[in-house]
Scaffold this active site. Structure first.
Site, PDB file in Angstrom:
ATOM      1  N   VAL A  64      -2.783 114.496  17.745  1.00 27.24           N
ATOM      2  CA  VAL A  64      -3.370 113.479  16.810  1.00 27.24           C
ATOM      3  C   VAL A  64      -4.428 113.628  16.582  1.00 27.24           C
ATOM      4  O   VAL A  64      -5.193 114.476  17.264  1.00 27.24           O
ATOM      5  CB  VAL A  64      -3.398 112.301  18.307  1.00 27.24           C
ATOM      6  CG1 VAL A  64      -4.521 110.895  17.567  1.00 27.24           C
ATOM      7  CG2 VAL A  64      -2.065 111.330  18.844  1.00 27.24           C
ATOM      8  N   ASN A  66      -7.042 114.022  13.377  1.00 24.72           N
ATOM      9  CA  ASN A  66      -8.723 113.547  13.048  1.00 24.72           C
ATOM     10  C   ASN A  66      -9.064 113.576  11.472  1.00 24.72           C
ATOM     11  O   ASN A  66      -9.214 114.173  11.825  1.00 24.72           O
ATOM     12  CB  ASN A  66      -9.236 112.865  14.333  1.00 24.72           C
ATOM     13  CG  ASN A  66     -10.718 112.394  13.372  1.00 24.72           C
ATOM     14  OD1 ASN A  66     -11.657 111.921  12.884  1.00 24.72           O
ATOM     15  ND2 ASN A  66     -10.709 111.079  15.053  1.00 24.72           N
ATOM     16  N   CYS A  68     -12.191 113.540  10.315  1.00 23.08           N
ATOM     17  CA  CYS A  68     -12.849 114.977  11.206  1.00 23.08           C
ATOM     18  C   CYS A  68     -11.907 115.888  12.083  1.00 23.08           C
ATOM     19  O   CYS A  68     -11.512 115.615  13.286  1.00 23.08           O
ATOM     20  CB  CYS A  68     -13.962 114.922  12.686  1.00 23.08           C
ATOM     21  SG  CYS A  68     -15.163 115.496  12.819  1.00 23.08           S
ATOM     22  N   CYS A  74      -3.649 118.152  20.210  1.00 25.45           N
ATOM     23  CA  CYS A  74      -2.390 118.869  20.483  1.00 25.45           C
ATOM     24  C   CYS A  74      -1.968 118.451  21.235  1.00 25.45           C
ATOM     25  O   CYS A  74      -2.115 117.992  22.268  1.00 25.45           O
ATOM     26  CB  CYS A  74      -2.599 120.175  19.677  1.00 25.45           C
ATOM     27  SG  CYS A  74      -3.151 121.571  19.663  1.00 25.45           S
ATOM     28  N   GLU A  76       0.427 119.333  23.492  1.00 24.45           N
ATOM     29  CA  GLU A  76       0.377 120.176  24.748  1.00 24.45           C
ATOM     30  C   GLU A  76      -0.296 119.337  25.298  1.00 24.45           C
ATOM     31  O   GLU A  76      -0.451 119.450  26.469  1.00 24.45           O
ATOM     32  CB  GLU A  76       0.834 121.931  24.295  1.00 24.45           C
ATOM     33  CG  GLU A  76       1.323 122.141  24.044  1.00 24.45           C
ATOM     34  CD  GLU A  76       1.517 122.565  22.507  1.00 24.45           C
ATOM     35  OE1 GLU A  76       1.743 123.687  21.698  1.00 24.45           O
ATOM     36  OE2 GLU A  76       0.961 122.147  21.371  1.00 24.45           O
ATOM     37  N   CYS A 111      -4.019 126.133  22.972  1.00 21.20           N
ATOM     38  CA  CYS A 111      -3.254 125.159  23.718  1.00 21.20           C
ATOM     39  C   CYS A 111      -2.612 126.242  24.847  1.00 21.20           C
ATOM     40  O   CYS A 111      -2.629 125.875  26.282  1.00 21.20           O
ATOM     41  CB  CYS A 111      -2.158 124.602  23.449  1.00 21.20           C
ATOM     42  SG  CYS A 111      -2.222 123.752  22.653  1.00 21.20           S
TER      43      CYS A 111
END
Length: 153
Positions: A64, A66, A68, A74, A76, A111
């Site tokens: 997801v 953004n 910013c 991520c 994971e 991650c």
């Protein structure tokens, strides 16, 4: 839309055991389903993940982004946070999918460190868009890692 979790058939294996072929296929399919819900208008690089808990639940996640950039997350880490928020902290495996034909879906350094918080011997299935995959342990992807046990004085 990807389901938040699936119950896996049969008893789950121990974290050091390789998952059954049917369970691996379920993880791969769930991670591929999750990448379809990715929100990635900036990178245009969708990623999906499917995380298998020690008690046999599967939590999916997608990246997801953004505007910013540092506030994006991520796939994971999305799956891990969903699982932890539901009370799960012991994991057997994770499958990670992307749309790349050339390279496997590899977790970034952040991650890897988040995954490491929950052990280093669990399996990571890295896929390509055509469904081929390789299995690695977190220890192979993050050798000489720093984890919770290193904080003991």
């Amino acid at each position: 839309m990807a389901q938040a979790q699936h119950d896996t058939p049969g008893p789950p294996g121990a974290p050091s055991e390789e998952a059954t072929p049917a369970l691996v296929q379920l993880l791969l399919a769930t991670s591929q389903e999750a990448l379809r819900t990715a929100y990635c208008p900036y990178s245009r690089y969708p990623v999906g993940a499917a995380l298998l808990t020690a008690d046999g639940k599967i939590f999916s996640g997608c990246n997801v982004e953004n505007a910013c950039y540092p506030l994006g997350i991520c796939a994971e880490r999305t799956a891990i946070q969903k699982a932890v928020s539901e009370g799960h902290t012991k994991f057997q495996a994770i499958a990670i999918s992307c749309k790349s034909q050339e390279s496997y879906a590899i977790p970034c350094g952040a991650c890897r460190q988040v995954l490491r918080e929950f052990g280093k011997q669990w399996d990571i299935y890295l896929t390509k868009a055509d469904g081929t995959y390789i299995r690695k342990t977190l220890e192979e992807l993050l050798p000489f890692s720093f984890g919770p046990e290193d904080l003991k004085i």
